[in-house]
Design a protein around this motif. Structure first.
Motif, PDB file in Angstrom:
ATOM      1  N   GLU A  64      71.501   2.057  -3.003  1.00  0.00           N
ATOM      2  CA  GLU A  64      72.539   1.030  -3.043  1.00  0.00           C
ATOM      3  C   GLU A  64      72.841   0.622  -4.486  1.00  0.00           C
ATOM      4  O   GLU A  64      74.012   0.460  -4.869  1.00  0.00           O
ATOM      5  CB  GLU A  64      72.123  -0.190  -2.226  1.00  0.00           C
ATOM      6  CG  GLU A  64      73.205  -1.247  -2.187  1.00  0.00           C
ATOM      7  CD  GLU A  64      72.897  -2.412  -1.272  1.00  0.00           C
ATOM      8  OE1 GLU A  64      73.861  -2.980  -0.727  1.00  0.00           O
ATOM      9  OE2 GLU A  64      71.708  -2.770  -1.118  1.00  0.00           O
ATOM     10  N   ALA A  67      74.965   3.364  -5.911  1.00  0.00           N
ATOM     11  CA  ALA A  67      76.307   3.357  -5.307  1.00  0.00           C
ATOM     12  C   ALA A  67      77.148   2.211  -5.874  1.00  0.00           C
ATOM     13  O   ALA A  67      78.347   2.374  -6.119  1.00  0.00           O
ATOM     14  CB  ALA A  67      76.197   3.254  -3.790  1.00  0.00           C
ATOM     15  N   ASP A  68      76.512   1.066  -6.099  1.00  0.00           N
ATOM     16  CA  ASP A  68      77.218  -0.074  -6.687  1.00  0.00           C
ATOM     17  C   ASP A  68      77.697   0.220  -8.105  1.00  0.00           C
ATOM     18  O   ASP A  68      78.576  -0.465  -8.618  1.00  0.00           O
ATOM     19  CB  ASP A  68      76.321  -1.323  -6.702  1.00  0.00           C
ATOM     20  CG  ASP A  68      76.156  -1.950  -5.333  1.00  0.00           C
ATOM     21  OD1 ASP A  68      76.937  -1.620  -4.411  1.00  0.00           O
ATOM     22  OD2 ASP A  68      75.226  -2.766  -5.172  1.00  0.00           O
ATOM     23  N   GLN A  72      77.755   8.897  -6.767  1.00  0.00           N
ATOM     24  CA  GLN A  72      77.770   9.569  -5.469  1.00  0.00           C
ATOM     25  C   GLN A  72      76.308   9.832  -5.114  1.00  0.00           C
ATOM     26  O   GLN A  72      75.611  10.555  -5.837  1.00  0.00           O
ATOM     27  CB  GLN A  72      78.559  10.875  -5.568  1.00  0.00           C
ATOM     28  CG  GLN A  72      78.704  11.608  -4.283  1.00  0.00           C
ATOM     29  CD  GLN A  72      79.494  12.906  -4.473  1.00  0.00           C
ATOM     30  OE1 GLN A  72      80.063  13.175  -5.532  1.00  0.00           O
ATOM     31  NE2 GLN A  72      79.500  13.717  -3.443  1.00  0.00           N
ATOM     32  N   ARG A  97      75.401  -1.368   4.870  1.00  0.00           N
ATOM     33  CA  ARG A  97      75.944  -1.436   3.504  1.00  0.00           C
ATOM     34  C   ARG A  97      75.965  -0.047   2.863  1.00  0.00           C
ATOM     35  O   ARG A  97      76.936   0.321   2.192  1.00  0.00           O
ATOM     36  CB  ARG A  97      75.135  -2.411   2.636  1.00  0.00           C
ATOM     37  CG  ARG A  97      75.342  -3.862   2.969  1.00  0.00           C
ATOM     38  CD  ARG A  97      74.798  -4.805   1.907  1.00  0.00           C
ATOM     39  NE  ARG A  97      73.513  -4.484   1.350  1.00  0.00           N
ATOM     40  CZ  ARG A  97      72.344  -4.937   1.806  1.00  0.00           C
ATOM     41  NH1 ARG A  97      72.291  -5.740   2.861  1.00  0.00           N
ATOM     42  NH2 ARG A  97      71.211  -4.600   1.198  1.00  0.00           N
ATOM     43  N   LYS A 101      79.294   2.063   1.597  1.00  0.00           N
ATOM     44  CA  LYS A 101      79.419   2.467   0.190  1.00  0.00           C
ATOM     45  C   LYS A 101      79.443   3.987   0.022  1.00  0.00           C
ATOM     46  O   LYS A 101      79.432   4.494  -1.096  1.00  0.00           O
ATOM     47  CB  LYS A 101      78.276   1.856  -0.629  1.00  0.00           C
ATOM     48  CG  LYS A 101      78.389   0.334  -0.689  1.00  0.00           C
ATOM     49  CD  LYS A 101      77.193  -0.317  -1.325  1.00  0.00           C
ATOM     50  CE  LYS A 101      77.375  -1.836  -1.227  1.00  0.00           C
ATOM     51  NZ  LYS A 101      76.367  -2.592  -1.910  1.00  0.00           N
TER      52      LYS A 101
END
Length: 184
Positions: A64, A67-68, A72, A97, A101
């Protein structure tokens, strides 16, 4: 902290909370990988495509995090489901989440090896190559307890707390420290 530094301080007791060290999975050809800690602390440069090896809490949270930052991300795990060692509501929220994403989650795989910048995995007898710029290890941890034995060998009264006893969660680590503080 070293045994020599502790010797200089001459404490009545020593509380050791040195945490964990990452496990390195036995994947043929694995090299050049960074750890989740290095990623989260900003100590590793991560390319645009990342594979996180390990899909429990640390692996999913690292995915996460990446991704934020526009990466990729693919998360792989040997077990049949992702992030199983957390409360159900929090787990489902995290997995939702990750899906939102665009994180690709691959549970239930076997690691076959690495060939250059490709991780070869198999699932249900089908092999697949996952290409990435960066491979991130989040495959578990082991207690970082070497200081405990060194200090005991020097004759110090030593109390080990937290993950250096056994990898767990923060609540258990705080409880360990609280109990030791009460005993002291």
């Amino acid at each position: 902290v070293t045994p020599a530094l502790v010797q200089q301080a001459l404490p009545n007791a020593v509380v050791v909370a040195t945490g964990v060290a990452p496990l390195r999975p036995d994947i043929p050809g694995l090299r050049g990988a960074v750890t989740a800690d290095e990623v989260l602390l900003g100590q590793a440069v991560v390319g645009n495509k990342a594979v996180v090896i390990g899909g429990e809490l640390v692996g999913c949270e690292t995915a996460e995090f990446l991704a934020d930052r526009g990466k990729q991300v693919t998360v792989t795990r040997r077990g049949p489901r992702m992030a199983t060692k957390m409360p159900l509501g929090i787990r489902l929220n995290l997995l939702n989440r990750l899906r939102a994403k665009g994180v690709n989650m691959l549970p239930g795989i076997q690691y076959e090896g690495m060939e250059g910048r490709r991780l070869i995995v198999s699932k249900d007898g089908q092999k697949q190559a996952i290409e990435a710029d960066t491979f991130v290890l989040a495959a578990g941890s082991r207690p970082n307890d070497s200081l405990v034995a060194k200090l005991r060998d020097k004759g110090f009264q030593v109390y080990a707390v937290g993950d250096c006893v056994m990898p767990r969660n923060i609540m258990e680590a705080v409880a360990d420290g609280f109990k030791v503080a009460l005993d002291l």
